[in-house]
Design a protein around this motif. Structure first.
Motif, PDB file in Angstrom:
ATOM      1  N   ALA A  47      53.880  42.817   0.881  1.00 42.20           N
ATOM      2  CA  ALA A  47      53.671  41.377   1.100  1.00 42.20           C
ATOM      3  C   ALA A  47      52.890  41.094   2.375  1.00 42.20           C
ATOM      4  O   ALA A  47      52.499  39.953   2.614  1.00 42.20           O
ATOM      5  N   THR A  48      52.648  42.103   3.208  1.00 47.67           N
ATOM      6  CA  THR A  48      51.957  41.905   4.476  1.00 47.67           C
ATOM      7  C   THR A  48      50.516  42.399   4.399  1.00 47.67           C
ATOM      8  O   THR A  48      50.182  43.276   3.597  1.00 47.67           O
ATOM      9  N   SER A  49      49.660  41.857   5.248  1.00 45.98           N
ATOM     10  CA  SER A  49      48.268  42.312   5.314  1.00 45.98           C
ATOM     11  C   SER A  49      48.176  43.738   5.829  1.00 45.98           C
ATOM     12  O   SER A  49      47.276  44.487   5.445  1.00 45.98           O
ATOM     13  N   LEU A  50      49.094  44.126   6.704  1.00 45.64           N
ATOM     14  CA  LEU A  50      49.086  45.478   7.252  1.00 45.64           C
ATOM     15  C   LEU A  50      49.709  46.500   6.312  1.00 45.64           C
ATOM     16  O   LEU A  50      49.596  47.701   6.548  1.00 45.64           O
ATOM     17  N   ARG A  51      50.377  46.005   5.275  1.00 48.45           N
ATOM     18  CA  ARG A  51      51.068  46.861   4.290  1.00 48.45           C
ATOM     19  C   ARG A  51      52.166  47.702   4.934  1.00 48.45           C
ATOM     20  O   ARG A  51      52.415  48.835   4.560  1.00 48.45           O
ATOM     21  N   ARG A  52      52.822  47.125   5.914  1.00 49.68           N
ATOM     22  CA  ARG A  52      53.995  47.766   6.505  1.00 49.68           C
ATOM     23  C   ARG A  52      54.893  46.705   7.102  1.00 49.68           C
ATOM     24  O   ARG A  52      54.471  45.572   7.344  1.00 49.68           O
ATOM     25  N   ILE A  53      56.141  47.084   7.341  1.00 50.17           N
ATOM     26  CA  ILE A  53      57.118  46.170   7.915  1.00 50.17           C
ATOM     27  C   ILE A  53      56.946  46.133   9.431  1.00 50.17           C
ATOM     28  O   ILE A  53      56.855  47.175  10.091  1.00 50.17           O
ATOM     29  N   GLY A  67      52.748  40.530  10.508  1.00 52.52           N
ATOM     30  CA  GLY A  67      51.877  41.528   9.914  1.00 52.52           C
ATOM     31  C   GLY A  67      50.896  40.960   8.912  1.00 52.52           C
ATOM     32  O   GLY A  67      50.275  41.695   8.151  1.00 52.52           O
ATOM     33  N   GLY A  68      50.742  39.636   8.906  1.00 49.47           N
ATOM     34  CA  GLY A  68      49.808  38.992   7.992  1.00 49.47           C
ATOM     35  C   GLY A  68      50.472  38.503   6.724  1.00 49.47           C
ATOM     36  O   GLY A  68      51.343  39.170   6.176  1.00 49.47           O
ATOM     37  N   GLU A  69      50.048  37.325   6.271  1.00 49.50           N
ATOM     38  CA  GLU A  69      50.572  36.736   5.035  1.00 49.50           C
ATOM     39  C   GLU A  69      49.497  36.831   3.963  1.00 49.50           C
ATOM     40  O   GLU A  69      48.508  36.100   3.990  1.00 49.50           O
ATOM     41  N   ARG A  70      49.685  37.725   3.032  1.00 50.75           N
ATOM     42  CA  ARG A  70      48.654  37.951   2.020  1.00 50.75           C
ATOM     43  C   ARG A  70      48.510  36.732   1.092  1.00 50.75           C
ATOM     44  O   ARG A  70      49.503  36.113   0.690  1.00 50.75           O
TER      45      ARG A  70
END
Length: 233
Positions: free
Chosen positions: A189-195, A225-228
């Protein structure tokens, strides 16, 4: 000065802070932000022991995502009011108590920790409390800004904390998936693809609490971490 309701938890946290950094003094106060008398006594003690108040970080709230979210027909008035009393009014009480000290010295920073539920549906109480914190932040910024006090709200998303293991285990048990699958879903769910970690959120808070962030006030800063798939402007 670390403040919370649980003396044992406070001492544990204080020990971690002392071990991690160069802080010469790490003090604790037991207080309850749902009680205005307790809040005012806490601030008085801070001023007495430390000589004043420069920064307030509000982070008093029960974590979202722990218990199942009740449907409308099962959501009680008390459940919503309790969230508002703890998070929105709690933040108001602490800000109200420290504001005279900050305005008298012509400088201060207030950082309110809210959450991305302010931008999402899915939890009526969770969304209301976080939108309320954002509204409180903007109003405080307008009133206190001419006196040199900046106020900003930080919206963490899902964050790795000491509660993560239990939450993941609950999802594994209820969803028929593995721990790796649950963590992958959260990361996706994050732009960084990590928690994001709690330390990474804390880095943002430290910057916003510093004089270098004087131009940032009244608004919201996401630390998730970014909101996709979303655009906020």
């Amino acid at each position: 000065m670390l403040v919370a309701r649980d003396a044992g938890a406070l001492e544990t946290a204080a020990g971690r802070v002392r071990a991690a950094g160069p802080a010469s003094r790490v003090l604790t106060i037991v207080a309850d932000t749902t009680d205005d008398t307790s809040v005012r006594a806490m601030v008085a003690q801070v001023v007495d022991e430390l000589g004043g108040v420069d920064v307030l970080v509000n982070a008093a709230a029960r974590p979202a995502g722990g218990a199942p979210i009740p449907p409308l027909t099962e959501l009680t008035d008390d459940a919503v009011l309790d969230e508002i009393d703890t998070k929105v009014l709690g933040y108001l009480r602490t800000a109200r108590a420290v504001a005279p000290h900050m305005t008298a010295q012509g400088w201060g920073r207030i950082v309110n920790i809210s959450g991305l539920n302010a931008r999402r549906t899915g939890s009526i109480a969770g969304t209301i409390r976080n939108v309320g914190v954002a509204a409180l932040t903007a109003n405080l910024a307008d009133e206190l800004g001419p006196h040199g006090v900046g106020v900003v709200v930080v919206h963490p998303g899902y964050t790795e904390t000491e509660r993560t293991a239990g939450m993941v285990a609950d999802r594994v048990a209820s969803g028929g998936v593995t721990e790796d699958e649950v963590r992958a879903q959260l990361a996706a769910a994050t732009s960084l693809r990590r928690i994001i970690t709690a330390d990474e959120v804390a880095d943002v808070v430290v910057f916003l609490a510093s004089p270098r962030a004087v131009s940032v006030t009244g608004g919201a800063v996401a630390a998730a971490g970014g909101e996709r798939g979303t655009v906020h402007y």
